[in-house]
Design a protein around this motif. Structure first.
Motif, mmCIF file in Angstrom:
data_model
loop_
_atom_site.group_PDB
_atom_site.id
_atom_site.type_symbol
_atom_site.label_atom_id
_atom_site.label_comp_id
_atom_site.label_asym_id
_atom_site.label_seq_id
_atom_site.Cartn_x
_atom_site.Cartn_y
_atom_site.Cartn_z
ATOM 1 N N PRO A 136 28.925 4.131 -8.661
ATOM 2 C CA PRO A 136 30.118 3.668 -9.394
ATOM 3 C C PRO A 136 30.857 2.487 -8.756
ATOM 4 N N PRO A 137 31.038 2.432 -7.427
ATOM 5 C CA PRO A 137 31.741 1.265 -6.872
ATOM 6 C C PRO A 137 30.994 -0.056 -7.118
ATOM 7 N N GLN A 138 29.661 -0.016 -7.044
ATOM 8 C CA GLN A 138 28.876 -1.224 -7.299
ATOM 9 C C GLN A 138 28.938 -1.594 -8.777
ATOM 10 N N ARG A 139 28.828 -0.596 -9.658
ATOM 11 C CA ARG A 139 28.889 -0.851 -11.099
ATOM 12 C C ARG A 139 30.221 -1.493 -11.462
ATOM 13 N N GLN A 140 31.286 -0.961 -10.897
ATOM 14 C CA GLN A 140 32.607 -1.470 -11.254
ATOM 15 C C GLN A 140 32.783 -2.926 -10.829
ATOM 16 N N VAL A 141 32.388 -3.282 -9.595
ATOM 17 C CA VAL A 141 32.584 -4.675 -9.181
ATOM 18 C C VAL A 141 31.669 -5.600 -9.983
ATOM 19 N N TRP A 142 30.471 -5.135 -10.345
ATOM 20 C CA TRP A 142 29.576 -5.968 -11.155
ATOM 21 C C TRP A 142 30.216 -6.242 -12.512
ATOM 22 N N VAL A 143 30.760 -5.198 -13.145
ATOM 23 C CA VAL A 143 31.401 -5.354 -14.457
ATOM 24 C C VAL A 143 32.584 -6.310 -14.361
#
Length: 185
Positions: A136-143
């Motif tokens: 989730p932390p990686q997904r959020q910064v990518w988005v």
């Protein structure tokens, strides 16, 4: 002239319904967009947004830095999204992704041939699956970086991390997505 976030925070803490309405009007769309991109489910995203606004209404008096109202609101929503994502993993259910509908011009003729539409839909599904596999932390910064176009500093403020941490997460997310989507190049 629109009141600043600090003024809105103080008014909301004092129980001003109109100030709360202004905050909701100002932040609903971007907040829902973030939650929707993180969760991939409109109903869950709407619930998260509603919970975030409710938390702000109830706890606005606890905000130490009133000027950070919007950042605080997004952090609340982000944390709720992470809770929803964790609960999904414990239930071992996967989100259902649908192929985007093929649009047509006025005469009813499709904009793309069916083969290309299916291929594009499959590519979108693979991207969504790969995003779903990211932590989730990686997904959020990518988005926030790729879809919202935010700077490292802005992303850091939203997720509660430093610029270096944001850079690292974004690098790992991009690397993982490139690997997962290698067949689509």
């Amino acid at each position: 002239m629109e009141p600043t976030d600090a003024v809105l925070a103080e008014r909301i803490a004092a129980g001003d319904d109109a100030a709360f309405e202004q905050l909701v009007h100002r932040c609903s769309a971007p907040l829902l967009g973030m939650a929707l991109r993180m969760l991939g489910d409109r109903a869950d995203a709407e619930d998260v947004v509603q919970d975030a606004f409710l938390t702000v209404w109830r706890r606005a008096g606890e905000l130490v830095e009133p000027a950070a109202l919007r950042t605080w609101l997004f952090q609340i929503a982000r944390r709720r999204c992470l809770v929803v994502l964790r609960s999904r993993r414990t239930r071992r259910t996967e989100p259902v992704w649908s192929v985007p509908e093929q649009r047509s011009v006025a005469g009813g003729a499709p904009l793309a041939d069916p083969e290309r539409a299916v291929e594009a839909g499959a590519g979108v599904i693979e991207l969504l699956r790969a995003l779903g596999d990211l932590p989730p932390p990686q997904r959020q910064v990518w988005v926030l970086a790729e879809l919202d176009g935010l700077s490292y500093l802005e992303i850091g403020e939203r997720v509660g991390a430093g610029e270096q941490a944001v850079r690292g997460r974004l690098f790992r997310a991009r690397t993982a997505l490139a690997e997962a989507l290698r067949a689509w190049r």
